[in-house]
Design an enzyme around this catalytic site. Structure first.
Site, PDB file in Angstrom:
ATOM      1  N   TRP A 161      29.158  35.494  44.440  1.00 24.30           N
ATOM      2  CA  TRP A 161      30.324  36.107  43.800  1.00 24.30           C
ATOM      3  C   TRP A 161      30.420  35.760  42.316  1.00 24.30           C
ATOM      4  O   TRP A 161      31.491  35.418  41.815  1.00 24.30           O
ATOM      5  CB  TRP A 161      31.626  35.725  44.540  1.00 24.30           C
ATOM      6  N   GLY A 247      41.420  30.341  33.374  1.00 26.66           N
ATOM      7  CA  GLY A 247      40.982  31.604  33.974  1.00 26.66           C
ATOM      8  C   GLY A 247      42.115  32.313  34.696  1.00 26.66           C
ATOM      9  O   GLY A 247      42.230  33.541  34.657  1.00 26.66           O
ATOM     10  N   ILE A 346      54.256  57.074  45.708  1.00 27.16           N
ATOM     11  CA  ILE A 346      55.045  57.999  44.879  1.00 27.16           C
ATOM     12  C   ILE A 346      54.242  59.271  44.588  1.00 27.16           C
ATOM     13  O   ILE A 346      54.773  60.376  44.612  1.00 27.16           O
ATOM     14  CB  ILE A 346      55.464  57.299  43.555  1.00 27.16           C
ATOM     15  N   GLU A 372      39.322  33.708  41.609  1.00 25.87           N
ATOM     16  CA  GLU A 372      39.865  32.593  40.802  1.00 25.87           C
ATOM     17  C   GLU A 372      41.020  31.901  41.528  1.00 25.87           C
ATOM     18  O   GLU A 372      41.988  31.445  40.908  1.00 25.87           O
ATOM     19  CB  GLU A 372      40.216  33.051  39.388  1.00 25.87           C
ATOM     20  N   GLY A 373      40.894  31.833  42.857  1.00 28.84           N
ATOM     21  CA  GLY A 373      41.911  31.199  43.697  1.00 28.84           C
ATOM     22  C   GLY A 373      42.787  32.236  44.349  1.00 28.84           C
ATOM     23  O   GLY A 373      43.519  32.954  43.666  1.00 28.84           O
ATOM     24  N   GLU A 376      46.932  32.257  48.550  1.00 26.44           N
ATOM     25  CA  GLU A 376      47.205  31.083  49.401  1.00 26.44           C
ATOM     26  C   GLU A 376      46.887  29.794  48.631  1.00 26.44           C
ATOM     27  O   GLU A 376      47.635  28.810  48.705  1.00 26.44           O
ATOM     28  CB  GLU A 376      46.360  31.160  50.690  1.00 26.44           C
TER      29      GLU A 376
END
Ligand code: CAA
Length: 390
Positions: A161, A247, A346, A372-373, A376
């Site tokens: 990744w 980041g 919409i 980048e996290g 959770e």
């Protein structure tokens, strides 16, 4: 020239970079975004132009190839770029805050000259590589290894990744030098792509941000001199986490750009589209969606700007802004999903069609809650910091 403004106050220089980024994004990026999303091709030409405009190293001093501006200038420009195209936003964010900023903060003078200067100037592309196939959120459990061999290290392992992995010239790599020490056995290296022992894996086929290239990178007895180690042995995890705080402000800003694009498309649509003899924006079911989108966007902007001022202040104080960055990332990424979801609803059938960019905003928004996290992990970071419990 460095911008100095008290927290909360934008300078003329901030307005100038916002305007320059807006014009560039709307004139040069927005018209090609759908085509690059469709083909999945890396938009090298516009990225090079962004480099010439100083957007690839906004906070890096001019003597190192950057624009020498502050964190607020960075988020203002990144918001505009991401609003036009989230893929360009990702490439810009990783280059600026995960790669250049890491070397600026932790690198030696030689490392800054060799590995940061050309990337800050947008002549080369930088990447950040922490994740492995079996280690994502639990980042300290990585398996790749660097073994000391005289003045060098030999690196072996598989990283996954990696944003810009298929095209990066240089990579900030985190790997284990002492497997018995857990997080304290991780070390950071600056590695050059395309040297013996380095292979790029296949490009990941992705739901969104399709023009931002992502891949595995593989190392087999890849030789790197000790002079390319960033920081000391065992400092890698702290460097990785410190840099991720920066980041996460970038990804929060990317998410804000996506949310705004979805919102503005919706605003225009509800004012024009008629059903049952009235503008659809006159139905409460639609108008309340507009109200909720706008409120969340402004709240996200507030959190991002607070985090940007906190990061700027940390450059003098050396303090952390982990809490501010995680709150901004958590709220802005969920706002991007919220707004993109409402925008599709919409627009009805038109929101689901590739004739409008709304479906792209929906696909692009999702990653901001993951990379980048994850959301959770942001909740874990925020709650740990607030409760002091683990
Ligand atoms: N700044 C500085 N130091 C930090 C820190 C921070 N933000 N966060 C943790 N540390 C330090 C701690 O102080 C601790 O040091 P001491 O032992 O000296 O006190 C050390 O790091 C270990 O911290 P924890 O015990 O809290 O570590 P943990 O194993 O419990 O993990 C975590 C914490 C927050 C879950 C962390 O693993 C994490 O953020 N995980 C998510 C990883 C992530 O975001 N991955 C995305 C990679 S990039 C990407 O998406 C692709 C791309 O190309 C963009």
């Amino acid at each position: 020239m460095a911008t100095k403004a008290p927290a909360g106050q934008l300078t003329e220089e901030h307005e100038m970079i916002r305007q320059a980024a807006r014009e560039f994004a709307q004139n040069e990026i927005a018209p090609i975004a759908a085509e690059f999303d469709e083909s999945g091709e890396f938009p090298l030409e516009t990225i090079r132009k962004m480099g010439q405009m100083g957007f690839m190293g906004i906070e890096i001093p001019e003597q190192y190839g950057g624009a020498g501006m502050d964190t607020m200038a960075y988020v203002l420009a990144l918001e505009e770029i991401s609003k036009a195209d989230a893929s360009h936003g990702t490439i810009m964010s990783v280059n600026n805050s995960l790669y250049c900023y890491a070397i600026y903060k932790f690198g030696t003078e030689e490392q800054k000259q060799q590995f940061m200067r050309p990337v800050a100037a947008g002549e080369k592309i930088g990447a950040y590589s922490l994740t492995e196939p079996m280690s994502g959120s639990d980042a300290a459990t990585m398996r790749s290894r660097a073994v000391r061999d005289g003045d060098d290290y030999l690196i072996t392992g598989r990283k996954s990744w990696v944003t810009s992995g298929p095209v990066a010239d240089y990579i900030l790599l985190f790997t284990i030098t002492d497997p018995d020490k857990g997080a304290k056995g991780i070390t950071a290296f600056l590695v050059e792509a395309d040297k013996p022992g380095f292979t790029r894996g296949k490009k990941e086929p992705k739901l969104g941000i399709r023009a931002s290239a992502t891949s595995e990178i593989l190392f087999e007895d890849y030789r790197v001199p000790a002079s390319q180690r960033l920081g000391e042995e065992g400092e890698g995890f702290k460097i990785a986490m410190t840099v991720l705080d920066a980041g996460r402000i970038g990804i929060a800003t990317q998410a804000l750009g996506i949310a705004e694009a979805a919102y503005e498309a919706s605003l225009q649509f509800v004012r024009e589209r008629e059903a049952f003899g009235q503008k659809i924006g006159e139905f409460q079911g639609t108008s309340f969606k507009i109200a909720d989108m706008k409120t969340r966007i402004e709240a996200a902007r507030g959190l991002i700007h607070s985090a940007a001022w906190a990061k700027q202040a940390s450059k003098d104080s050396g303090g952390r802004y982990t809490l501010e960055a995680s709150m901004a990332k958590l709220f802005a990424s969920e706002t991007a999903m919220f707004c993109a979801h409402h925008a599709v609803q919409i627009h009805g059938g038109m929101g689901y069609s590739k004739e409008l960019p709304v479906e792209r905003y929906f696909r692009d928004a999702k990653i901001t809650e993951i990379y980048e996290g994850t959301s959770e992990i942001q909740r874990l970071v925020i709650s740990r910091m607030e409760t002091g419990l683990r």
